[in-house]
Design an enzyme around this catalytic site. Structure first.
Site, PDB file in Angstrom:
ATOM      1  N   GLU A 304       0.859  -1.179   0.000  1.00 15.92           N
ATOM      2  CA  GLU A 304       0.000   0.000   0.000  1.00 15.92           C
ATOM      3  C   GLU A 304       0.894   1.227   0.000  1.00 15.92           C
ATOM      4  O   GLU A 304       1.673   1.428   0.935  1.00 15.92           O
ATOM      5  CB  GLU A 304      -0.910  -0.042   1.236  1.00 15.92           C
ATOM      6  CG  GLU A 304      -1.971   1.015   1.285  1.00 15.92           C
ATOM      7  CD  GLU A 304      -2.958   0.963   0.116  1.00 15.92           C
ATOM      8  OE1 GLU A 304      -3.027  -0.056  -0.602  1.00 15.92           O
ATOM      9  OE2 GLU A 304      -3.648   1.971  -0.087  1.00 15.92           O
ATOM     10  N   GLU A 334      -1.182   9.139  -6.028  1.00 17.27           N
ATOM     11  CA  GLU A 334      -0.014   8.284  -5.823  1.00 17.27           C
ATOM     12  C   GLU A 334       0.495   7.683  -7.136  1.00 17.27           C
ATOM     13  O   GLU A 334       1.710   7.643  -7.375  1.00 17.27           O
ATOM     14  CB  GLU A 334      -0.343   7.185  -4.794  1.00 17.27           C
ATOM     15  CG  GLU A 334      -0.512   7.752  -3.385  1.00 17.27           C
ATOM     16  CD  GLU A 334      -1.265   6.856  -2.422  1.00 17.27           C
ATOM     17  OE1 GLU A 334      -1.492   7.298  -1.271  1.00 17.27           O
ATOM     18  OE2 GLU A 334      -1.648   5.727  -2.799  1.00 17.27           O
ATOM     19  N   ASP A 485      -7.038   2.699   2.817  1.00 16.29           N
ATOM     20  CA  ASP A 485      -6.564   1.451   3.443  1.00 16.29           C
ATOM     21  C   ASP A 485      -7.703   0.443   3.546  1.00 16.29           C
ATOM     22  O   ASP A 485      -7.508  -0.764   3.383  1.00 16.29           O
ATOM     23  CB  ASP A 485      -6.031   1.730   4.857  1.00 16.29           C
ATOM     24  CG  ASP A 485      -5.034   2.867   4.856  1.00 16.29           C
ATOM     25  OD1 ASP A 485      -4.352   3.045   3.842  1.00 16.29           O
ATOM     26  OD2 ASP A 485      -4.967   3.599   5.871  1.00 16.29           O
TER      27      ASP A 485
HETATM   28  C1  GLC Z   1      -0.710   7.140   7.010  1.00 22.11           C
HETATM   29  C2  GLC Z   1      -0.600   8.101   8.165  1.00 22.11           C
HETATM   30  C3  GLC Z   1      -1.515   7.706   9.294  1.00 22.11           C
HETATM   31  C4  GLC Z   1      -2.931   7.506   8.784  1.00 22.11           C
HETATM   32  C5  GLC Z   1      -2.951   6.637   7.555  1.00 22.11           C
HETATM   33  C6  GLC Z   1      -4.324   6.644   6.942  1.00 22.11           C
HETATM   34  O1  GLC Z   1      -0.239   5.913   7.403  1.00 22.11           O
HETATM   35  O2  GLC Z   1       0.731   8.155   8.597  1.00 22.11           O
HETATM   36  O3  GLC Z   1      -1.502   8.684  10.285  1.00 22.11           O
HETATM   37  O4  GLC Z   1      -3.728   6.925   9.763  1.00 22.11           O
HETATM   38  O5  GLC Z   1      -2.038   7.050   6.593  1.00 22.11           O
HETATM   39  O6  GLC Z   1      -4.320   6.106   5.685  1.00 22.11           O
END
Ligand code: GLC
Length: 505
Positions: A304, A334, A485
């Protein structure tokens, strides 16, 4: 429509229950500050300048030279400079305004060792609305726990007590573990809530802004959509790295899991106080993946990406790691940033400027081929898309397409649930996502991709499956942080479950 009701979604989740996954490397605490309207925006200035709406106009700004006041002229200057690392409050506010103007997700490192006293004071005065688990490992572990995966081995170098307690074992059984090394060089899995060490807690500050407009420097600025800027801390002790004593057990661990999601490389620094460098950590990161795969060649690894400010770091992530992982998850910015760092600046510019899906597909294919990836998954506010090679057997390939589509449908349900509710607390919550309609460009996007797939003149894409599902767009999202995510992990574990459970793909 693969999911007609909540029961269909629940059935899909059952497929995931025999999946075990490794997650590395970044978990942290996210302190969230919501900026919902003009008033809340001006309050950021008032933390030091007092009631100052009128001072935000450059011309009325004569009295602002006192040491502890925000210098509006400097904010304006910094908006031209576009700072990539943040040391002063003026740099920060400039980047915040630029981010709000673009409505795009941004993460920038905060260089805490050199913070100006003014910025320190500003940060002390700032009140956050809430704290949540953050970082890809943190966010994904908690989501997959609810989805009842068999085992989630979540590794993050810093695991303070506070951090370990923010992992929520909410599945039908304890499923989030931390890998701990034994004297014999093996790895044992410990309930992550009980595995904390004497580490510091990494806290990132997240500025979640909504869609509104405000005046700054005598100009009206329209925020086109809700999004967030992350001011990410970079503790010196944080090394994106699995220590030697744990590394020896990685190949055995790899045998007992189906897949891995790796992320967090944006925290790697070029130089550390003990002389170690970025190269050192990238080489170790490659070793970790090779070890995990060494006794399990079928293990699928997804990387990711994230918002990475430093172009050298972007290039290193791609060049060191894309050749050892199988799948890549990216948002539109990205993929554009990657293309720029590997020599396709024109295409990159086009994507950033026009957001055209044809350009995104072209760019994805370049990256897919150059690094021999199995699959690329792109998520934007309007769609989620898989791009991968076709299977020669037409019948099998049709089944594969249907499965890929189902994985993306599942991912968009997860994302819209999270956007609507701020959190996903149970599988039942997914009803909210399921009831959210696709966005208004859904049919248009589906059509575009259909045409690209069907067109015989487009020989460039004849060997590829391009599978798109429109997003179920939530208009006033409660929060946006972690949506990417959620999408990536949901789509990836569904894909892996299909590979494991029915051998078609
Ligand atoms: C990155 C940031 C983190 C956040 C995440 C969300 O990892 O550092 O703070 O929670 O992105 O995608």
């Amino acid at each position: 429509m693969p999911f007609k009701n909540l029961n269909d979604v629940k059935k899909h989740c059952e497929n995931l229950e025999n999946i075990s996954i490794f997650l590395g490397y970044n978990a942290n605490v996210d302190a969230l500050k919501y900026i919902s309207n003009e008033k809340e925006f001006y309050e950021l200035f008032e933390l030091l300048n007092g009631d100052c709406k009128k001072n935000l106009n450059k011309n009325l700004n004569e009295n602002l030279n006192e040491n502890l006041k925000i210098d509006i002229n400097k904010v304006i200057e910094n908006m031209e400079i576009y700072p990539r690392e943040i040391k002063t409050v003026e740099e920060f506010l400039a980047r915040l305004i630029l981010a709000m103007k673009s409505g795009k997700p941004v993460e920038i490192p905060l260089i805490s060792a050199d913070l100006s006293p003014k910025f320190k004071k500003w940060l002390e005065n700032l009140k956050f609305n809430e704290e949540r688990i953050g970082g890809q490992v943190g966010i994904i572990a908690n989501l997959l726990s609810i989805l009842n995966l068999d085992k989630i081995v979540a590794y993050t170098p810093l695991l303070s007590q506070k951090q370990s307690e923010m992992f929520e074992n909410k599945g039908s059984h304890t499923n989030i573990y931390y890998p701990v090394s034994t004297n014999e060089g093996d790895i044992v899995l410990k309930n992550i809530n009980k595995a904390h060490k004497n580490d510091e807690t990494k806290i990132n500050r997240i500025f979640e802004y909504k869609e509104f407009s405000f005046e700054f420097d005598n100009k009206k600025i329209e925020v086109p959509r809700a999004n967030r800027l992350i001011l990410a801390s970079r503790p010196e002790n944080l090394r994106i790295n699995i220590p030697d004593e744990t590394k020896t057990g990685l190949s055995e661990l790899g045998k007992n899991i189906d897949c891995a999601i790796v992320s967090g490389y944006q925290s790697i620094k070029e130089q550390y106080s003990d002389g170690k460098t970025d190269e050192y950590y990238f080489k170790r990161a490659v070793e970790d993946i090779n070890l995990l795969k060494s006794k399990n060649p079928n293990l699928k690894v997804h990387l990711e990406f994230a918002s990475v400010q430093n172009p050298k770091l972007r290039k290193q992530i791609v060049e060191y790691l894309y050749s050892v992982v199988d799948c890549a998850g990216l948002d539109e910015t990205e993929i554009a940033n990657i293309l720029n760092s590997v020599g396709y600046s024109e295409l990159s510019e086009k994507i950033l400027k026009n957001s055209k899906i044809e350009d995104v597909i072209e760019g994805s294919k370049i990256v897919l081929e150059n690094y021999n990836l199995e699959m690329i998954q792109i998520h934007t506010i309007y769609y989620i898309m898989f791009i991968c090679k076709k299977i020669e057997d037409k019948a099998k390939n049709d089944i594969k397409i249907a499965q890929l589509k189902k994985s993306l449908e599942f991912a968009t349900i997860l994302a819209s649930t999270k956007a609507k509710n701020g959190l996903i607390t149970s599988i039942e919550d997914l009803k909210m996502g399921l009831e959210t309609p696709y966005n208004q460009y859904g049919d248009l996007l589906r059509n575009l991709v259909y045409k690209i797939n069907e067109s015989t003149s487009e020989i460039t894409y004849n060997d590829y499956n391009i599978v798109l599902v429109p997003s179920r767009l939530v208009n006033n999202p409660k929060s946006t942080v972690g949506l990417g995510d959620t999408i990536s992990s949901g789509a990836f574990v569904s894909y892996v479950a299909d590979l494991k459970n029915n051998n078609i793909l």
